[in-house]
Motif scaffolding. Structure first.
Motif, PDB file in Angstrom:
ATOM      1  N   UNK A 137      42.827  56.742  41.919  1.00  0.00           N
ATOM      2  CA  UNK A 137      43.940  55.875  42.051  1.00  0.00           C
ATOM      3  C   UNK A 137      43.713  54.740  42.769  1.00  0.00           C
ATOM      4  N   UNK A 138      44.173  53.539  42.571  1.00  0.00           N
ATOM      5  CA  UNK A 138      44.170  52.427  43.092  1.00  0.00           C
ATOM      6  C   UNK A 138      45.453  51.459  43.302  1.00  0.00           C
ATOM      7  N   UNK A 139      45.374  50.593  44.425  1.00  0.00           N
ATOM      8  CA  UNK A 139      46.547  49.442  44.116  1.00  0.00           C
ATOM      9  C   UNK A 139      45.891  48.162  44.221  1.00  0.00           C
ATOM     10  N   UNK A 140      46.097  47.916  42.965  1.00  0.00           N
ATOM     11  CA  UNK A 140      45.562  46.651  42.211  1.00  0.00           C
ATOM     12  C   UNK A 140      46.646  45.494  42.754  1.00  0.00           C
ATOM     13  N   UNK A 141      45.924  44.171  42.646  1.00  0.00           N
ATOM     14  CA  UNK A 141      46.777  42.900  42.988  1.00  0.00           C
ATOM     15  C   UNK A 141      46.646  41.850  41.665  1.00  0.00           C
ATOM     16  N   UNK A 142      47.547  41.285  41.466  1.00  0.00           N
ATOM     17  CA  UNK A 142      47.600  40.399  40.259  1.00  0.00           C
ATOM     18  C   UNK A 142      46.710  39.026  40.638  1.00  0.00           C
ATOM     19  N   UNK A 143      45.405  38.846  40.076  1.00  0.00           N
ATOM     20  CA  UNK A 143      44.734  38.025  40.374  1.00  0.00           C
ATOM     21  C   UNK A 143      44.814  36.640  39.550  1.00  0.00           C
ATOM     22  N   UNK A 144      44.874  36.806  38.083  1.00  0.00           N
ATOM     23  CA  UNK A 144      45.100  35.516  37.485  1.00  0.00           C
ATOM     24  C   UNK A 144      46.425  36.054  36.461  1.00  0.00           C
ATOM     25  N   UNK A 145      46.830  34.986  35.792  1.00  0.00           N
ATOM     26  CA  UNK A 145      47.697  35.089  34.510  1.00  0.00           C
ATOM     27  C   UNK A 145      47.123  33.981  33.758  1.00  0.00           C
ATOM     28  N   UNK A 146      46.461  34.498  32.573  1.00  0.00           N
ATOM     29  CA  UNK A 146      45.909  33.572  31.726  1.00  0.00           C
ATOM     30  C   UNK A 146      46.493  33.371  30.326  1.00  0.00           C
ATOM     31  N   UNK A 184      51.153  35.901  27.780  1.00  0.00           N
ATOM     32  CA  UNK A 184      49.978  35.819  28.827  1.00  0.00           C
ATOM     33  C   UNK A 184      48.995  37.023  29.073  1.00  0.00           C
ATOM     34  N   UNK A 185      47.976  36.939  29.620  1.00  0.00           N
ATOM     35  CA  UNK A 185      47.196  38.166  29.912  1.00  0.00           C
ATOM     36  C   UNK A 185      46.851  38.131  31.413  1.00  0.00           C
ATOM     37  N   UNK A 186      47.568  39.200  32.040  1.00  0.00           N
ATOM     38  CA  UNK A 186      47.451  39.371  33.463  1.00  0.00           C
ATOM     39  C   UNK A 186      46.136  40.367  33.850  1.00  0.00           C
ATOM     40  N   UNK A 187      45.418  39.765  34.989  1.00  0.00           N
ATOM     41  CA  UNK A 187      44.472  40.513  35.326  1.00  0.00           C
ATOM     42  C   UNK A 187      44.486  40.928  36.869  1.00  0.00           C
ATOM     43  N   UNK A 188      44.413  42.185  36.781  1.00  0.00           N
ATOM     44  CA  UNK A 188      44.618  43.163  38.011  1.00  0.00           C
ATOM     45  C   UNK A 188      43.226  43.467  38.703  1.00  0.00           C
ATOM     46  N   UNK A 189      43.139  43.126  39.830  1.00  0.00           N
ATOM     47  CA  UNK A 189      41.912  43.540  40.634  1.00  0.00           C
ATOM     48  C   UNK A 189      42.078  44.659  41.622  1.00  0.00           C
ATOM     49  N   UNK A 190      41.071  45.418  41.927  1.00  0.00           N
ATOM     50  CA  UNK A 190      40.899  46.037  43.202  1.00  0.00           C
ATOM     51  C   UNK A 190      39.521  45.663  43.887  1.00  0.00           C
TER      52      UNK A 190
END
Length: 221
Positions: free
Chosen positions: A60-69, A77-83
């Motif tokens: 499991x992970x808690x990701x953060x929204x990095x970009x919205x393209x 739009x495409x949301x990119x979530x990162x850990x």
């Protein structure tokens, strides 16, 4: 199940992103000291960021929204979530359309929608499994016929009045091609009166699913 530790390996990637990417790194970094906590439900959330809590059968992970393209072909739009462990998950209108470092999850998908914005088909790539340009119809199915397991993430999302589930099943357009990915499932949870989505579940194969819960400080589910 183990927790995906938040480490600093994503710094070059996030610094190369937009200002939102830089903010995302700050948000991820804030979780480093508590990466091995028992759960993420009680984590305080920074109001500047949007978070995605993700659960797979093994992690499991808690990701953060990095970009919205914007997508290349228009549409949502495409949301990119990162850990900070270098996992990446991409969503479009709540549907999973890509990943990096997430086992067994499709690495790229191009979604086609009708005039109402409803998903009707997609083209899927999963090179790690030898799948390239797999064309599937996305057929809507009543969520109440799927016997979905009420998981902890789903229960947290369902506490909101007006919560409802939608589901689509991906069926191969060519018989016998990548049969293990036929009948894959995409589930989306929305709340009546609210824009966007709050919950999702993606099962690329019948025996493997990931699920995800969208969270903010204002809507800390």
């Amino acid at each position: 199940m183990y927790r995906l530790g938040f480490i600093f390996l994503l710094l070059p990637l996030l610094q190369a992103c937009s200002n939102l990417g830089g903010a995302a790194f700050d948000g991820v970094k804030a979780y480093y000291s508590s990466a091995f906590s028992k759960g993420y439900a009680s984590q305080p959330l920074d109001p500047r960021y949007v978070y995605l809590e993700v659960v797979s059968p093994t992690a499991s992970a808690l990701m953060v929204l990095a970009t919205v393209d914007p997508p290349l072909n228009g549409g949502m739009p495409v949301e990119t979530w990162v850990s900070a462990s270098r996992e990446v998950l991409r969503t479009q209108g709540g549907l999973v359309v890509g990943s990096e470092g997430v086992p067994k999850v499709l690495q790229q998908a191009d979604v086609q929608r009708n005039a109402k914005g409803e998903p009707v088909s997609w083209v899927v790539d999963l090179p790690s499994a030898g799948v390239y340009q797999l064309q599937q119809q996305l057929n809507p199915v009543p969520a109440n016929t799927l016997n979905l397991k009420s998981t902890p993430l789903m229960k947290r999302a369902a506490k909101q009045p007006g919560f409802a589930l939608q589901a689509w099943q991906g069926n191969n357009t060519v018989a016998g091609h990548a049969v293990e990915f036929n009948n894959n499932l995409q589930v989306l949870g929305t709340v009546k009166g609210q824009t966007g989505w709050v919950y999702g579940q993606h099962c690329p194969s019948p025996n493997y699913c990931i699920e995800y819960l969208r969270r903010t400080a204002a809507q800390n589910l």
